[in-house]
Design an enzyme around this catalytic site. Structure first.
Site, mmCIF file in Angstrom:
data_model
loop_
_atom_site.group_PDB
_atom_site.id
_atom_site.type_symbol
_atom_site.label_atom_id
_atom_site.label_comp_id
_atom_site.label_asym_id
_atom_site.label_seq_id
_atom_site.Cartn_x
_atom_site.Cartn_y
_atom_site.Cartn_z
ATOM 1 C CG ASP A 24 94.824 -0.964 10.271
ATOM 2 O OD1 ASP A 24 95.692 -0.555 9.787
ATOM 3 O OD2 ASP A 24 93.589 -0.648 10.673
ATOM 4 C CG ASN A 54 82.919 1.268 13.237
ATOM 5 O OD1 ASN A 54 84.141 1.977 14.400
ATOM 6 N ND2 ASN A 54 82.382 0.906 13.079
ATOM 7 C CG HIS A 105 87.204 0.665 13.575
ATOM 8 N ND1 HIS A 105 86.823 1.200 12.030
ATOM 9 C CD2 HIS A 105 88.015 1.327 13.890
ATOM 10 C CE1 HIS A 105 87.130 1.803 11.604
ATOM 11 N NE2 HIS A 105 88.232 2.165 12.396
ATOM 12 C CD GLU A 110 84.643 -1.634 10.802
ATOM 13 O OE1 GLU A 110 84.642 -0.996 11.840
ATOM 14 O OE2 GLU A 110 85.125 -1.206 10.034
#
Length: 243
Positions: A67, A136, A138, A143
């Site tokens: 990423d 979270n 991810h 996400e």
């Protein structure tokens, strides 16, 4: 999914580096996808030491980027590309033609994602992925709510990711979007290790272990992988269920 709990970050990093080395020993030209970030740095440094000692040879490996923050490149503080070059590619003198990274400064990010999908297909798929879990849940910039069937794509970043991501920069940054491999890439990789360290990740590890597999918790997908491993240190594992 296999779960391994190491005593501390040092042992965690050692185990992760050995896992990568085993993959490369089995397939010297392996396609590797290694996440940038704070957690895997210890493993990267151990891997470099192993290479310098002649214990592993990564000179034929191909590397695929996981990423990148939109708008950031190799020279930018906090970029994923910069970390990987500094910790892996430059120390090991990996040739540029064996590196396949997103150009997140491109005006056509969707085109970059399509090109990455084609490249991975041409390479024959990803042999090994070392990834982390965000606060979270991810993976990469996949996400909560991202489809498990998604390949490389432009991602709108969750507020948690925007806030936590500030730790990589010395001044406030506007982090709204990124480019990332998709969760389908993870599912199709031949082996994946989800590496998580520290007490601040204990809550999300508890969810990964105990909640159902759901697109609202992307990291839970590792539980479905036939060659998936959840690799934790003792602090990250403190709330995980003991079976």
């Amino acid at each position: 999914m296999q779960t391994i709990i190491e005593s501390d970050y040092e042992a965690l990093s050692e185990r992760a580096s050995e896992w990568i080395a085993k993959c490369v020993s089995d397939k010297p030209d392996a396609v590797l996808c290694l996440a940038a970030g704070a957690t895997p740095v210890g493993a990267f440094r151990k891997l470099v030491s192993m290479a310098r000692e002649g214990k592993v040879d990564l000179s034929k490996c191909r590397f695929v980027g996981l990423d990148e923050w939109a708008g950031l490149g190799r020279e930018d503080e906090g970029s994923c590309k910069r970390l990987l070059y500094e910790e892996i590619f430059e120390p090991l003198q990996i040739p540029e033609d064996q590196l396949y990274m997103f150009d997140a400064c491109s005006e056509d990010l969707a085109g970059q994602c399509q090109a990455m999908n084609r490249r991975i297909e041409t390479l024959g798929g990803i042999d090994f992925m070392l990834v982390g879990a965000g606060m979270n849940g991810h993976i990469g910039f996949n996400e909560p709510g991202t489809s498990f069937d998604t390949y490389a794509h432009v991602a709108n970043l969750d507020e948690v990711t925007q806030q936590v991501g500030q730790k990589y920069f010395t001044k406030p940054m506007r982090l709204r979007t990124g480019v990332t491999l998709g969760l389908r890439h993870l599912a199709e990789s031949r082996s994946v290790v989800l590496m998580v360290s520290g007490s601040h990740k204990a809550d999300i590890v508890e969810r990964i272990v105990n909640e159902g597999i759901s697109e609202q918790l992307p990291a839970s997908l590792v539980r479905k992988h036939p060659n998936g491993c959840l690799l934790l240190d003792s602090e990250a594992a403190v709330k995980a269920r003991k079976d």
